[in-house]
Design an enzyme around this catalytic site. Structure first.
Site, PDB file in Angstrom:
ATOM      1  N   ASP A 123      40.121  47.540  33.589  1.00 38.51           N
ATOM      2  CA  ASP A 123      41.304  46.751  33.950  1.00 38.51           C
ATOM      3  C   ASP A 123      41.518  46.761  35.458  1.00 38.51           C
ATOM      4  O   ASP A 123      41.665  45.717  36.086  1.00 38.51           O
ATOM      5  CB  ASP A 123      42.562  47.321  33.262  1.00 38.51           C
ATOM      6  N   GLU A 181      33.094  45.806  31.003  1.00 43.07           N
ATOM      7  CA  GLU A 181      33.134  44.424  31.451  1.00 43.07           C
ATOM      8  C   GLU A 181      32.605  44.281  32.882  1.00 43.07           C
ATOM      9  O   GLU A 181      31.655  43.560  33.140  1.00 43.07           O
ATOM     10  CB  GLU A 181      34.583  43.930  31.361  1.00 43.07           C
TER      11      GLU A 181
HETATM   12  O1  TRH Z   1      35.636  51.457  32.432  1.00 43.35           O
HETATM   13  P1  TRH Z   1      35.172  50.432  31.476  1.00 43.35           P
HETATM   14  O2  TRH Z   1      34.693  50.924  30.206  1.00 43.35           O
HETATM   15  O3  TRH Z   1      36.313  49.380  31.254  1.00 43.35           O
HETATM   16  C1  TRH Z   1      36.675  48.897  30.006  1.00 43.35           C
HETATM   17  C2  TRH Z   1      36.283  47.468  29.847  1.00 43.35           C
HETATM   18  O4  TRH Z   1      36.743  46.652  30.877  1.00 43.35           O
HETATM   19  C3  TRH Z   1      36.805  46.958  28.549  1.00 43.35           C
HETATM   20  O5  TRH Z   1      36.493  45.597  28.380  1.00 43.35           O
HETATM   21  C4  TRH Z   1      38.283  47.172  28.521  1.00 43.35           C
HETATM   22  O6  TRH Z   1      38.784  46.744  27.342  1.00 43.35           O
HETATM   23  C5  TRH Z   1      38.584  48.627  28.722  1.00 43.35           C
HETATM   24  O7  TRH Z   1      38.046  49.056  29.941  1.00 43.35           O
HETATM   25  C6  TRH Z   1      40.056  48.905  28.756  1.00 43.35           C
HETATM   26  O8  TRH Z   1      33.946  49.615  32.126  1.00 43.35           O
HETATM   27  P2  TRH Z   1      33.902  48.543  33.295  1.00 43.35           P
HETATM   28  O9  TRH Z   1      34.597  47.307  32.895  1.00 43.35           O
HETATM   29  O10 TRH Z   1      32.504  48.440  33.674  1.00 43.35           O
HETATM   30  O11 TRH Z   1      34.718  49.192  34.484  1.00 43.35           O
HETATM   31  C7  TRH Z   1      34.226  50.250  35.230  1.00 43.35           C
HETATM   32  C8  TRH Z   1      34.542  50.049  36.687  1.00 43.35           C
HETATM   33  O12 TRH Z   1      34.163  51.208  37.422  1.00 43.35           O
HETATM   34  C9  TRH Z   1      33.774  48.901  37.318  1.00 43.35           C
HETATM   35  O13 TRH Z   1      34.619  48.211  38.221  1.00 43.35           O
HETATM   36  C10 TRH Z   1      32.654  49.572  38.084  1.00 43.35           C
HETATM   37  C11 TRH Z   1      33.329  50.819  38.515  1.00 43.35           C
HETATM   38  N1  TRH Z   1      32.486  51.968  38.867  1.00 43.35           N
HETATM   39  C12 TRH Z   1      32.559  52.445  40.142  1.00 43.35           C
HETATM   40  O14 TRH Z   1      33.283  51.895  40.994  1.00 43.35           O
HETATM   41  N2  TRH Z   1      31.818  53.539  40.478  1.00 43.35           N
HETATM   42  C13 TRH Z   1      31.007  54.168  39.600  1.00 43.35           C
HETATM   43  O15 TRH Z   1      30.348  55.188  39.963  1.00 43.35           O
HETATM   44  C14 TRH Z   1      30.922  53.631  38.289  1.00 43.35           C
HETATM   45  C15 TRH Z   1      30.010  54.276  37.291  1.00 43.35           C
HETATM   46  C16 TRH Z   1      31.677  52.530  37.944  1.00 43.35           C
END
Ligand code: TRH
Length: 377
Positions: free
Chosen positions: A17, A273
């Protein structure tokens, strides 16, 4: 006068989010010159993504975005020209009332979750009349030109290609992360939820014909990794070796650095996402751990994406890809599936880049939002 935009983010769990809304807010400022406030109800989650921020501040400017604490005791503010509620979060009642009472009309958008399902195009941009007379529009990100598109910063692919073409830049980046590249190894990043299938994959990687270096940013998958490895609790910076498999736990790194990690790797396991989209922009084969939903609704979403993504691959490569993604998301025989996938590796690699270029020919999500606003005015 610059148009003003308010983006509301309620952090449900994980980082998707805030990851999506923070990225969108920055892009609207940097590329469209808009005045953007990002309202976040969980400042600690924001600081995780933007470590230079201070979770105690009610308001702070970060990279041109005014980041505001969305506190339970809401203080009246003048609504913006465009209001985005991310992922159907509920706006403060006082704020909604102020939107309805504002002299200049307000565009109210609900930014929805990403899906490749067919119905998305039909629902994208539809208004829904609210009891107070305002219309709320549903804005769906997506993979087709009939949807709202995907978040993609201007120049992202040019930067990515320059980075990937420069072996020195990649090695420097990895070394700054504390990663010593293992000669000749296939480099894999792993970002996922807890996954009981992990051990079966790692078993095959450890016993495989080729060295593999697995980089695991700190997060929920560590417990599954720990189960497989046994021994003392894993910490950031720890390395372990099992056969051909070299594992290293990384810290959770800022978004821009995470992009570079994805660009550096030959294969990326991602989730949710935002990381899922970023892995597609990396132009490398990927494996998606989809966010689990009630009644297995996520599996339909997974298949909708696969149906679309696999187009253009040979029949064998399609079967291998689908089997691997199913095994990862349904606790299946991922080890065998990985071995099968390797047989079409060059094809999978070329396909990932082709897919990326095709998606990049569509308007990006920020651009589509701005255009939607201009059309609505
Ligand atoms: O954290 P998530 O599992 O988020 C989820 C999804 O958005 C899902 O659809 C939603 O319903 C739920 O949250 C509530 O995975 P996502 O979307 O990949 O978000 C992770 C964020 O973290 C992304 O912006 C990338 C970032 N990130 C970093 O900045 N540094 C890191 O080292 C890593 C591994 C990720």
């Amino acid at each position: 006068m610059r148009a003003t935009w308010d983006i509301f983010c309620s952090v449900v769990d994980n980082y998707g989010d805030i990851g999506v809304t923070w990225r969108l807010a920055r892009q609207l400022v940097a590329e469209h010159g808009l005045a953007v406030r990002l309202w976040v109800d969980d400042p600690a989650a924001f600081v995780h993504l933007c470590p230079q921020a201070d979770s105690r501040l009610l308001r702070q400017e970060q990279q041109g975005v005014e980041v505001c604490a969305w506190a339970a005791d809401w203080h009246a503010v003048e609504p913006a020209d465009v209001v985005i509620e991310a992922f159907a979060c509920e706006l403060p009642a006082v704020y909604i009332a102020a939107m309805a009472g504002r002299e200049q009309k307000v565009l109210w958008l609900n930014l929805e979750y990403l899906s490749a399902e067919d119905w998305v195009e039909g629902c994208h941009g539809l208004p829904s009349m609210q009891s107070n007379g305002l219309s709320k529009f549903f804005f769906f990100p997506g993979f087709t030109s009939g949807s709202g598109g995907l978040l993609r910063e201007r120049g992202l692919l040019t930067q990515r290609r320059a980075f990937q073409a420069d072996e020195g830049a990649r090695e420097d980046f990895l070394r700054r992360l504390g990663v010593e590249p293992v000669a000749g190894a296939l480099l894999i990043s792993l970002f996922a939820y807890e996954n009981a299938a992990l051990g079966r994959w790692l078993q095959v990687l450890a016993a495989g014909p080729q060295r593999v270096q697995l980089l695991v940013p700190e997060g929920r998958i560590l417990s599954s990794l720990q189960d497989w490895l046994g021994g003392p609790a894993l910490q950031v910076g720890d390395t372990r070796q099992r056969g051909q498999l070299h594992i290293q736990v990384l810290p959770f790194i800022p978004q821009d650095q995470y992009d570079r990690l994805l660009w550096s790797c030959d294969f990326n396991a991602v989730r949710g996402e935002d990381s899922f989209i970023r892995a597609q922009w990396a132009g490398r084969p990927l494996l998606w751990h989809i966010y689990e939903q009630a009644d297995h609704a996520h599996l339909e979403k997974l298949d909708a994406f696969l149906a679309f993504y696999k187009e253009g691959l040979s029949a064998d490569a399609q079967v291998a890809l689908v089997a691997l993604w199913h095994a990862w998301n349904s606790n299946g025989p991922i080890g065998e599936c990985w071995t099968q996938l390797l047989k079409s590796w060059p094809e999978q690699t070329t396909h990932a880049e082709d897919w990326c270029l095709e998606r990049a020919s569509q308007a990006d999500l920020a651009e589509a939002l701005v255009q939607f606003y201009l059309n609505w005015l």
